[in-house]
Design an enzyme around this catalytic site. Structure first.
Site, short mmCIF file in Angstrom:
data_model
loop_
_atom_site.label_atom_id
_atom_site.label_comp_id
_atom_site.label_asym_id
_atom_site.label_seq_id
_atom_site.Cartn_x
_atom_site.Cartn_y
_atom_site.Cartn_z
N MET A 1 0.70 -1.04 0.07
CA MET A 1 0.17 -0.71 0.18
C MET A 1 0.87 1.48 -0.04
O MET A 1 2.15 0.91 0.38
CB MET A 1 -0.68 0.18 0.78
CG MET A 1 -0.53 0.40 2.63
SD MET A 1 -1.39 0.32 3.53
CE MET A 1 -1.69 2.19 3.81
N HIS B 86 -1.47 -1.57 7.69
CA HIS B 86 -2.45 -0.39 6.95
C HIS B 86 -2.72 1.29 7.85
O HIS B 86 -4.09 2.05 7.84
CB HIS B 86 -3.69 -0.72 6.46
CG HIS B 86 -3.51 -1.70 6.36
ND1 HIS B 86 -4.53 -2.47 5.16
CD2 HIS B 86 -2.40 -1.53 4.77
CE1 HIS B 86 -4.15 -3.28 3.96
NE2 HIS B 86 -3.07 -2.54 3.31
N ILE B 93 -6.22 5.79 8.43
CA ILE B 93 -6.35 4.30 8.18
C ILE B 93 -6.11 3.95 6.43
O ILE B 93 -7.33 4.74 5.86
CB ILE B 93 -7.77 3.35 9.18
CG1 ILE B 93 -7.69 3.81 10.52
CG2 ILE B 93 -7.91 2.66 8.14
CD1 ILE B 93 -8.83 3.60 11.01
N CYS B 94 -5.83 2.90 6.34
CA CYS B 94 -5.82 3.10 5.03
C CYS B 94 -6.58 2.11 4.51
O CYS B 94 -5.84 0.34 4.45
CB CYS B 94 -4.61 3.24 4.06
SG CYS B 94 -4.24 2.67 2.57
N ALA B 95 -8.43 2.02 4.41
CA ALA B 95 -8.81 0.78 3.83
C ALA B 95 -9.88 1.28 3.04
O ALA B 95 -10.41 2.48 3.37
CB ALA B 95 -9.64 0.19 5.43
#
Lengths: 304, 154
Positions: A1, B86, B93-95
């Site tokens: 990511m 994440h 938060i990366c979601a």
């Protein structure tokens, strides 16, 4: 990511007088407010967000002007539309919900121009009611989807009650320019679409692909990532599902560069979905330009 | 707040009060219809977060539930964001569910459940790549960050 951190820098500088930001500015010193301000001018998305959700029709010739220096195939298709009476375009905002907003407008205008609006409104109401068991079957919370759906049902009931919001084209457009109402209707249609695809998985699953990777997606993944979230464009699967779920014909004029050859009887490619799409069946008619949908109609009313 | 968002949040609150929250999720505060805080812990013996509790803050804008709320793990004297590939050290938060895959049928508890299972499936306590750089330059609202979702299964 990963993140594109350079597109979203920090708030380090002091509040107060707006300062001059130029190529020498250290991006990491930009405040949130400064970023928003900078993006206002640059970002195409923001530009779109200032446009009305759906607007009263413009003459097709206005669309033609945008293509005057463009491809001759597109101009030929526009001329064919004009020659055949398709003379007005109702623009939807290009925010990824344009298919659902265009569908709603065309759906309501179709009821308005029926010989018997009350009857047509009742039929539409019944079609929507018939789509509800699938939503329950998919486990959507009844109270929740009814809240979204109510915005649409109120407008449809308004035809039967002779309400002002649905007595003219202008009234319908105005009703659909209310953001909360329009967004609720978009969500309701997305849930109807999703539950139709989910309950007809065998029919749809071979065609469910990720629009970014073109890899197959499971029905659940497709509905969760491509149908239910707002802002996700509708493609053939969604369009077909919604047309089938509400038992309505949809014809989409494809304004793209494809060449139809000299043997085609019309110079534009109409793609058809759902039941009776012949002219007497009064299907919804949309105009597709790559990545965007609007409504295209023949002006049936005398000019006011 | 708009009628829709207030109505929806009232309903969510009433549901939480009558039916409770799933195990490991506690509504810590819902003082207003704008900001709620949940406590989240991961159940079972297998988890690398055994015995840890995290505070998840949600800020609801007036376009909720059409728009996703602003969701971060609290990072203060009392609570620290979980060490997760994440989750940044500032709590961002990366979601995808908190970005372009948010859907209005989801709700506050559904976000908590997703966060809980994101933690439960993690095997390695580490910060995302580029954490320090991101935290140094991040906007206060994570919704202004253009996230790039590579793999939600991590």
């Amino acid at each position: 990511m990963s993140t594109q951190t350079d597109a979203a820098p920090a708030q380090a500088s002091a509040e107060g007088q707006p300062r001059v930001i130029d190529e020498n500015t250290d991006l990491s010193t930009l405040t949130d407010q400064e970023i928003m301000k900078l993006m206002e001018g640059m970002d195409h998305q923001d530009d779109q967000m200032n446009k009305p959700l759906i607007s009263t029709p413009v003459p097709l010739s206005v669309i033609r002007q945008e293509y005057e220096k463009g491809s001759t195939q597109i101009l030929k298709k526009l001329d064919w539309l004009a020659e055949n009476g398709w003379d007005q375009v109702w623009r939807a905002r290009g925010d990824g919900d344009c298919y659902y907003r265009s569908f709603t407008l065309a759906y309501l205008v179709r009821i308005l121009h029926s010989t018997d609006s009350q009857l047509e409104a009742n039929l539409a109401y019944e079609s929507i009611q018939r789509a509800l068991p699938a939503m329950e079957q998919c486990g959507f919370d009844k109270e929740l989807y009814e809240e979204f759906l109510d915005s649409l049902l109120v407008l449809i009931r308004s035809f039967a009650e002779g309400g002002e919001s649905t007595s003219t084209e202008y009234g319908i457009v105005q009703s659909l320019q209310d953001a909360e109402r329009s967004n609720c209707i978009v969500v309701a249609l997305r849930l109807i679409t999703s539950s139709y695809i989910r309950t007809h998985s065998d029919l749809f699953s071979p065609f469910l692909l990720s629009p970014t990777t073109f890899l197959p997606l499971s029905t659940d993944d497709f509905c969760r990532s491509e149908v239910e979230p707002c802002g996700k464009e509708a493609d053939h699967a969604q369009i077909m599902a919604l047309a089938e779920a509400l038992n309505i014909g949809v014809r989409i004029a494809y304004l793209d560069r494809s060449d139809l050859g000299s043997e085609a009887d019309s110079a534009i490619n109409w793609v058809e979905f759902g039941k009776d799409t012949s002219e007497p069946g009064r299907p919804l008619t949309l105009l597709y330009r790559p990545g965007h949908y609007d409504v295209v109609t023949k002006d049936v009313l005398p000019q006011v | 707040m708009s009628g829709l968002s207030t109505k929806r949040l009232m309903k969510e609150l009433a549901d939480i009060q009558s039916k409770g929250t799933p195990e490991g999720i506690i509504l810590l505060s819902a003082d207003s219809m704008e900001e709620w805080v949940f406590l989240i812990s991961v159940l079972g013996e297998e988890t690398i977060y055994k015995g840890e509790t995290f505070a998840l803050r949600m800020k609801f804008g007036n376009r909720y539930p059409i728009d996703v709320p602003e969701v971060t793990f609290l990072a203060n004297e009392q609570y620290q964001p979980p060490l997760h590939p994440h989750v940044y050290s500032n709590g961002h938060i990366c979601a995808s569910i908190l970005g372009n895959e948010w859907s209005p049928v989801l709700n506050a508890v559904a976000i908590c459940i997703t966060m809980q299972s994101m933690l439960a499936s993690n095997k390695k306590k580490e910060r995302p790549e580029g954490n320090d750089r991101y935290v140094r330059t991040a906007p206060s609202n994570p919704k202004l960050t253009r996230w790039h979702y590579d793999d939600d299964t991590v």
